[in-house]
Write an enzyme that holds these catalytic residues in place. Sequence first.
Site, PDB file in Angstrom:
ATOM      1  N   LYS A 201      -1.510  48.171   9.542  1.00  0.00           N
ATOM      2  CA  LYS A 201      -1.112  46.819  10.251  1.00  0.00           C
ATOM      3  C   LYS A 201       0.330  46.717  10.438  1.00  0.00           C
ATOM      4  CE  LYS A 201      -5.451  44.432   8.922  1.00  0.00           C
ATOM      5  NZ  LYS A 201      -6.243  43.313   8.322  1.00  0.00           N
TER       6      LYS A 201
ATOM      7  N   ASP B 149      -6.914  38.193  12.873  1.00  0.00           N
ATOM      8  CA  ASP B 149      -7.243  37.459  11.299  1.00  0.00           C
ATOM      9  C   ASP B 149      -6.461  36.112  11.666  1.00  0.00           C
ATOM     10  OD1 ASP B 149      -8.651  39.607  10.125  1.00  0.00           O
ATOM     11  OD2 ASP B 149      -6.546  40.519   9.356  1.00  0.00           O
TER      12      ASP B 149
HETATM   13  P1  NAP Z   1      -2.362  43.286   0.580  1.00  0.00           P
HETATM   14  O1  NAP Z   1      -1.459  43.119   1.768  1.00  0.00           O
HETATM   15  O2  NAP Z   1      -2.659  44.588  -0.097  1.00  0.00           O
HETATM   16  O3  NAP Z   1      -2.105  42.066  -0.461  1.00  0.00           O
HETATM   17  C1  NAP Z   1      -2.851  41.775  -1.700  1.00  0.00           C
HETATM   18  C2  NAP Z   1      -2.269  40.879  -2.291  1.00  0.00           C
HETATM   19  O4  NAP Z   1      -3.013  40.562  -3.668  1.00  0.00           O
HETATM   20  C3  NAP Z   1      -0.671  40.995  -2.875  1.00  0.00           C
HETATM   21  O5  NAP Z   1       0.012  39.771  -2.882  1.00  0.00           O
HETATM   22  C4  NAP Z   1      -0.804  41.568  -4.303  1.00  0.00           C
HETATM   23  O6  NAP Z   1       0.327  41.369  -5.017  1.00  0.00           O
HETATM   24  C5  NAP Z   1      -1.859  40.798  -4.805  1.00  0.00           C
HETATM   25  N1  NAP Z   1      -2.770  41.523  -5.804  1.00  0.00           N
HETATM   26  C6  NAP Z   1      -3.045  42.841  -5.556  1.00  0.00           C
HETATM   27  N2  NAP Z   1      -3.701  43.330  -6.768  1.00  0.00           N
HETATM   28  C7  NAP Z   1      -3.315  42.212  -7.594  1.00  0.00           C
HETATM   29  C8  NAP Z   1      -3.725  42.044  -8.920  1.00  0.00           C
HETATM   30  N3  NAP Z   1      -4.346  43.005  -9.935  1.00  0.00           N
HETATM   31  N4  NAP Z   1      -3.442  40.993  -9.527  1.00  0.00           N
HETATM   32  C9  NAP Z   1      -2.708  40.167  -8.940  1.00  0.00           C
HETATM   33  N5  NAP Z   1      -2.453  40.009  -7.881  1.00  0.00           N
HETATM   34  C10 NAP Z   1      -2.812  41.221  -7.234  1.00  0.00           C
HETATM   35  O7  NAP Z   1      -4.088  42.917   0.992  1.00  0.00           O
HETATM   36  P2  NAP Z   1      -4.499  41.938   2.087  1.00  0.00           P
HETATM   37  O8  NAP Z   1      -4.738  42.501   3.251  1.00  0.00           O
HETATM   38  O9  NAP Z   1      -3.757  40.545   2.024  1.00  0.00           O
HETATM   39  O10 NAP Z   1      -6.010  41.557   1.589  1.00  0.00           O
HETATM   40  C11 NAP Z   1      -6.281  40.617   0.314  1.00  0.00           C
HETATM   41  C12 NAP Z   1      -7.645  40.586   0.132  1.00  0.00           C
HETATM   42  O11 NAP Z   1      -8.383  39.607   1.128  1.00  0.00           O
HETATM   43  C13 NAP Z   1      -8.392  41.904   0.570  1.00  0.00           C
HETATM   44  O12 NAP Z   1      -8.616  42.425  -0.427  1.00  0.00           O
HETATM   45  C14 NAP Z   1      -9.740  41.149   1.156  1.00  0.00           C
HETATM   46  O13 NAP Z   1     -10.766  40.914  -0.004  1.00  0.00           O
HETATM   47  C15 NAP Z   1      -9.581  39.898   1.706  1.00  0.00           C
HETATM   48  N6  NAP Z   1      -9.482  39.971   3.231  1.00  0.00           N
HETATM   49  C16 NAP Z   1     -10.504  39.539   3.641  1.00  0.00           C
HETATM   50  C17 NAP Z   1     -10.742  39.505   5.124  1.00  0.00           C
HETATM   51  C18 NAP Z   1     -11.952  39.181   5.899  1.00  0.00           C
HETATM   52  O14 NAP Z   1     -12.121  39.565   6.937  1.00  0.00           O
HETATM   53  N7  NAP Z   1     -12.849  38.336   5.237  1.00  0.00           N
HETATM   54  C19 NAP Z   1      -9.559  39.918   6.077  1.00  0.00           C
HETATM   55  C20 NAP Z   1      -8.432  40.562   5.235  1.00  0.00           C
HETATM   56  C21 NAP Z   1      -8.281  40.456   3.710  1.00  0.00           C
HETATM   57  P3  NAP Z   1       1.750  42.047  -4.759  1.00  0.00           P
HETATM   58  O15 NAP Z   1       2.360  41.098  -3.488  1.00  0.00           O
HETATM   59  O16 NAP Z   1       2.452  41.616  -6.162  1.00  0.00           O
HETATM   60  O17 NAP Z   1       1.476  43.391  -4.474  1.00  0.00           O
END
Ligand code: NAP
Length: 270
Positions: free
Chosen positions: A67, A104
Amino acid sequence: MKPYAEVIGDPIAHSKSPLIHNFWLAKLGIDAEYRATHVRPDELADYFTRRRGDAEWRGCNVTIPHKEMVLTLLDEIDETARSVGAVNTIVRREDGNLIGSNTDAESLVAELSDELNSIAVAEFGAAVIGAGGAARAVLHAFARHSVTGVTIAARDIAKANALLDAFGLDGYSQGLTEDIETSGILVNASPLGMVGMPELTTEFTGRPLVFDLVYAPLETSLLRSARARGLPTLDGLVLLIGQAALAFAKLFGVERPLGVEAELRALLTA
Ligand code: NAP
């Protein structure tokens, strides 16, 4: 060959996008297809070179881990995608130019419009859990609706503070063990609570609208506890379907069919 679009990522097998887009194409009787194509990071530049010359290719959706990487490979990035710093939809114009957008964030701006303009949010603020890509899309929506009093709960507080600055938001960052106080809106934009990930243990006080972006499982423990307290909730399919609807219109030039959402939700949760 018929017109086609696709989702690219690495890995890609898990993507729900083909199911959603092909469902809408079939309902509308459009002779086109939507595929899932595995593209590794080192293949991205070649992939776009090939697709630019393919007149049947309408464009693509982009998922993890591309992305942010695609930003440098496109001809134009729209304002929302630039603000979020990530692209999830790329459309090929007739002249072969590639235009990047972020549906999004566009979907969150639209879906949360009423909530973010409500008196509750103006009085009690808005909170997001997580500091990654999805959190940035949520913060973009908060900034678009001029929300003040934003809380970010994340494991990396410095990263969360940098996000408040980047989006020009007035607010506060805290760790994941501290209770979140809000009666406006609370969004989980972390993967906590998702299948295979630890549960979200962050507690909240107040009576906010609770929106969990996680959609596997659809009923997370966060949503369960919000519903048990009689709070309004939105689940992860709201964003999954909402962002796909905006991408569908950009890629195929028509709106998704209406009145079939319950059938689509049943397919996505089967
Ligand atoms: P991302 O860019 O990888 O970000 C994940 C975030 O969560 C980061 O801030 C990360 O912390 C934190 N994190 C990851 N593992 C963790 C843990 N074990 N403990 C505490 N914090 C943790 O992912 P993203 O694209 O933002 O997506 C996040 C979630 O949103 C996805 O897993 C999905 O479930 C959901 N999502 C849903 C949709 C939908 O269409 N419904 C779309 C997009 C995302 P750090 O910053 O410290 O690495």
